[in-house]
Design a protein around this motif. Sequence first.
Motif, PDB file in Angstrom:
ATOM      1  N   LYS A   1     -21.674  11.339  19.531  1.00 52.67           N
ATOM      2  CA  LYS A   1     -21.272   9.943  19.386  1.00 52.67           C
ATOM      3  C   LYS A   1     -19.767   9.786  19.518  1.00 52.67           C
ATOM      4  O   LYS A   1     -19.004  10.734  19.311  1.00 52.67           O
ATOM      5  N   GLU A   2     -19.358   8.566  19.850  1.00 53.60           N
ATOM      6  CA  GLU A   2     -17.943   8.218  19.890  1.00 53.60           C
ATOM      7  C   GLU A   2     -17.550   7.647  18.532  1.00 53.60           C
ATOM      8  O   GLU A   2     -18.286   6.859  17.948  1.00 53.60           O
ATOM      9  N   VAL A   3     -16.379   8.051  18.043  1.00 57.06           N
ATOM     10  CA  VAL A   3     -15.903   7.564  16.752  1.00 57.06           C
ATOM     11  C   VAL A   3     -14.578   6.833  16.954  1.00 57.06           C
ATOM     12  O   VAL A   3     -13.969   6.891  18.017  1.00 57.06           O
ATOM     13  N   ARG A   4     -14.138   6.178  15.898  1.00 60.11           N
ATOM     14  CA  ARG A   4     -12.950   5.333  15.973  1.00 60.11           C
ATOM     15  C   ARG A   4     -11.981   5.688  14.850  1.00 60.11           C
ATOM     16  O   ARG A   4     -12.374   5.858  13.695  1.00 60.11           O
ATOM     17  N   LEU A   5     -10.707   5.795  15.211  1.00 57.70           N
ATOM     18  CA  LEU A   5      -9.633   5.997  14.242  1.00 57.70           C
ATOM     19  C   LEU A   5      -8.681   4.814  14.347  1.00 57.70           C
ATOM     20  O   LEU A   5      -8.197   4.498  15.437  1.00 57.70           O
ATOM     21  N   VAL A   6      -8.421   4.149  13.221  1.00 59.70           N
ATOM     22  CA  VAL A   6      -7.544   2.977  13.202  1.00 59.70           C
ATOM     23  C   VAL A   6      -6.330   3.285  12.325  1.00 59.70           C
ATOM     24  O   VAL A   6      -6.471   3.642  11.158  1.00 59.70           O
ATOM     25  N   ILE A   7      -5.148   3.149  12.913  1.00 60.99           N
ATOM     26  CA  ILE A   7      -3.892   3.477  12.236  1.00 60.99           C
ATOM     27  C   ILE A   7      -3.051   2.210  12.087  1.00 60.99           C
ATOM     28  O   ILE A   7      -2.842   1.474  13.058  1.00 60.99           O
ATOM     29  N   ASP A   8      -2.564   1.956  10.887  1.00 57.89           N
ATOM     30  CA  ASP A   8      -1.723   0.790  10.616  1.00 57.89           C
ATOM     31  C   ASP A   8      -0.315   1.216  10.226  1.00 57.89           C
ATOM     32  O   ASP A   8      -0.131   2.236   9.538  1.00 57.89           O
ATOM     33  N   ILE A   9       0.668   0.446  10.656  1.00 58.50           N
ATOM     34  CA  ILE A   9       2.034   0.598  10.149  1.00 58.50           C
ATOM     35  C   ILE A   9       2.137  -0.191   8.846  1.00 58.50           C
ATOM     36  O   ILE A   9       1.722  -1.354   8.789  1.00 58.50           O
ATOM     37  N   VAL A  10       2.662   0.428   7.805  1.00 58.71           N
ATOM     38  CA  VAL A  10       2.791  -0.254   6.516  1.00 58.71           C
ATOM     39  C   VAL A  10       4.258  -0.259   6.087  1.00 58.71           C
ATOM     40  O   VAL A  10       5.076   0.537   6.550  1.00 58.71           O
TER      41      VAL A  10
ATOM     42  N   GLN B   1       5.284  -7.538  14.521  1.00 62.70           N
ATOM     43  CA  GLN B   1       4.243  -8.517  14.836  1.00 62.70           C
ATOM     44  C   GLN B   1       2.857  -7.920  14.617  1.00 62.70           C
ATOM     45  O   GLN B   1       2.598  -6.772  14.967  1.00 62.70           O
ATOM     46  N   ASN B   2       1.954  -8.721  14.063  1.00 68.55           N
ATOM     47  CA  ASN B   2       0.628  -8.223  13.692  1.00 68.55           C
ATOM     48  C   ASN B   2      -0.111  -7.540  14.835  1.00 68.55           C
ATOM     49  O   ASN B   2      -0.765  -6.509  14.647  1.00 68.55           O
ATOM     50  N   ILE B   3      -0.018  -8.111  16.042  1.00 65.33           N
ATOM     51  CA  ILE B   3      -0.788  -7.561  17.160  1.00 65.33           C
ATOM     52  C   ILE B   3      -0.236  -6.224  17.637  1.00 65.33           C
ATOM     53  O   ILE B   3      -0.873  -5.552  18.457  1.00 65.33           O
TER      54      ILE B   3
ATOM     55  N   TYR C   1      -2.702  -3.854  19.729  1.00 59.91           N
ATOM     56  CA  TYR C   1      -3.813  -3.095  19.151  1.00 59.91           C
ATOM     57  C   TYR C   1      -5.093  -3.209  19.971  1.00 59.91           C
ATOM     58  O   TYR C   1      -5.954  -2.325  19.942  1.00 59.91           O
ATOM     59  N   LYS C   2      -5.223  -4.293  20.755  1.00 62.92           N
ATOM     60  CA  LYS C   2      -6.430  -4.445  21.570  1.00 62.92           C
ATOM     61  C   LYS C   2      -6.458  -3.449  22.722  1.00 62.92           C
ATOM     62  O   LYS C   2      -7.517  -3.185  23.297  1.00 62.92           O
ATOM     63  N   ASP C   3      -5.276  -2.876  23.062  1.00 62.98           N
ATOM     64  CA  ASP C   3      -5.215  -1.853  24.109  1.00 62.98           C
ATOM     65  C   ASP C   3      -5.522  -0.499  23.485  1.00 62.98           C
ATOM     66  O   ASP C   3      -4.651   0.360  23.326  1.00 62.98           O
TER      67      ASP C   3
ATOM     68  N   ASP D   1      15.969 -11.244  10.988  1.00 65.53           N
ATOM     69  CA  ASP D   1      17.248 -10.635  10.663  1.00 65.53           C
ATOM     70  C   ASP D   1      17.301 -10.141   9.220  1.00 65.53           C
ATOM     71  O   ASP D   1      18.263  -9.494   8.827  1.00 65.53           O
ATOM     72  N   SER D   2      16.309 -10.463   8.420  1.00 69.93           N
ATOM     73  CA  SER D   2      16.344 -10.129   7.000  1.00 69.93           C
ATOM     74  C   SER D   2      15.938  -8.688   6.712  1.00 69.93           C
ATOM     75  O   SER D   2      15.905  -8.273   5.569  1.00 69.93           O
ATOM     76  N   GLY D   3      15.628  -7.901   7.749  1.00 68.98           N
ATOM     77  CA  GLY D   3      15.245  -6.519   7.523  1.00 68.98           C
ATOM     78  C   GLY D   3      15.033  -5.796   8.830  1.00 68.98           C
ATOM     79  O   GLY D   3      15.201  -6.360   9.913  1.00 68.98           O
ATOM     80  N   ASN D   4      14.676  -4.531   8.741  1.00 69.75           N
ATOM     81  CA  ASN D   4      14.374  -3.727   9.919  1.00 69.75           C
ATOM     82  C   ASN D   4      12.864  -3.685  10.136  1.00 69.75           C
ATOM     83  O   ASN D   4      12.104  -3.365   9.207  1.00 69.75           O
ATOM     84  N   TYR D   5      12.434  -3.977  11.361  1.00 73.86           N
ATOM     85  CA  TYR D   5      11.008  -4.049  11.681  1.00 73.86           C
ATOM     86  C   TYR D   5      10.661  -3.052  12.774  1.00 73.86           C
ATOM     87  O   TYR D   5      11.442  -2.818  13.699  1.00 73.86           O
ATOM     88  N   VAL D   6       9.469  -2.471  12.652  1.00 77.74           N
ATOM     89  CA  VAL D   6       9.005  -1.502  13.644  1.00 77.74           C
ATOM     90  C   VAL D   6       7.560  -1.821  14.010  1.00 77.74           C
ATOM     91  O   VAL D   6       6.781  -2.322  13.180  1.00 77.74           O
ATOM     92  N   GLN D   7       7.211  -1.543  15.246  1.00 79.30           N
ATOM     93  CA  GLN D   7       5.848  -1.809  15.718  1.00 79.30           C
ATOM     94  C   GLN D   7       5.522  -0.857  16.857  1.00 79.30           C
ATOM     95  O   GLN D   7       6.397  -0.190  17.418  1.00 79.30           O
ATOM     96  N   PHE D   8       4.221  -0.776  17.188  1.00 81.10           N
ATOM     97  CA  PHE D   8       3.811   0.015  18.334  1.00 81.10           C
ATOM     98  C   PHE D   8       4.188  -0.715  19.621  1.00 81.10           C
ATOM     99  O   PHE D   8       4.335  -1.948  19.629  1.00 81.10           O
TER     100      PHE D   8
END
Length: 211
Positions: free
Chosen positions: A120-129, A138-140, A38-40, A27-34
């Motif tokens: 080759k296959e490549v990987r893109l990793v995106i984080d919410i900050v 939540q981290n996951i 991330y494992k999916d 309740d101390s703030g606004n939180y957003v997540q996918f």
Amino acid sequence: MKKIYSLLIATFFLLVACEKDEIRIWDSGNYVQFVEEYKDSLTYSFFFYGTQEEIKVPLNMRLIGLPLANDAYVSLRVNKELTTAEPDSYELENEMVFRKDVLEETGYFLLKKTALLDTKEVRLVIDIVENDVLKPGQNIYTRKVVRFSSLISQPLWWDDVVTESLLGKYTETKFRLFMEVTGVGDLTELSESERWSLARQFKYYLIKKRR
């Protein structure tokens, strides 16, 4: 027996305290997540998109708590330590709008076809900050992993039903020819009737070719 009761009571109050603490934290703030964990991870191949040079990829996001009173921005960053994709193979804005009065929002970014993806296959990793308004949830759910290439492989939609009822056993040669004849490489979002129509088109082509 008294010790057992005491232990149970202590455990109960500990759980209640933890729940209250968790509520206080969220309740101390606004939180957003996918929406997805991330494992999916998402997987794309330009091979399935014909002559397309770009793929528009959705980022489905969810707000934790009450809707926002005003539009806000979700801050995103490419995790360079985990990303193997070259910068010229994607286009991602550092901020995406999360509209007021909604609990779910969808932003988009682009994957771009490059010569490297042919091998080759490549990987893109995106984080919410965190930013001044929205914090990561939540981290996951605060990391998105996208794998992409131009390599050919049996698509997920070519399942047992497609094998038995529409196109027969998968082979790379058949798949390439199917795409060449129909101009379609991805049947995932198509209806059953649309799939049947493409399968008939392909079969008529094969019959005509044998004459």
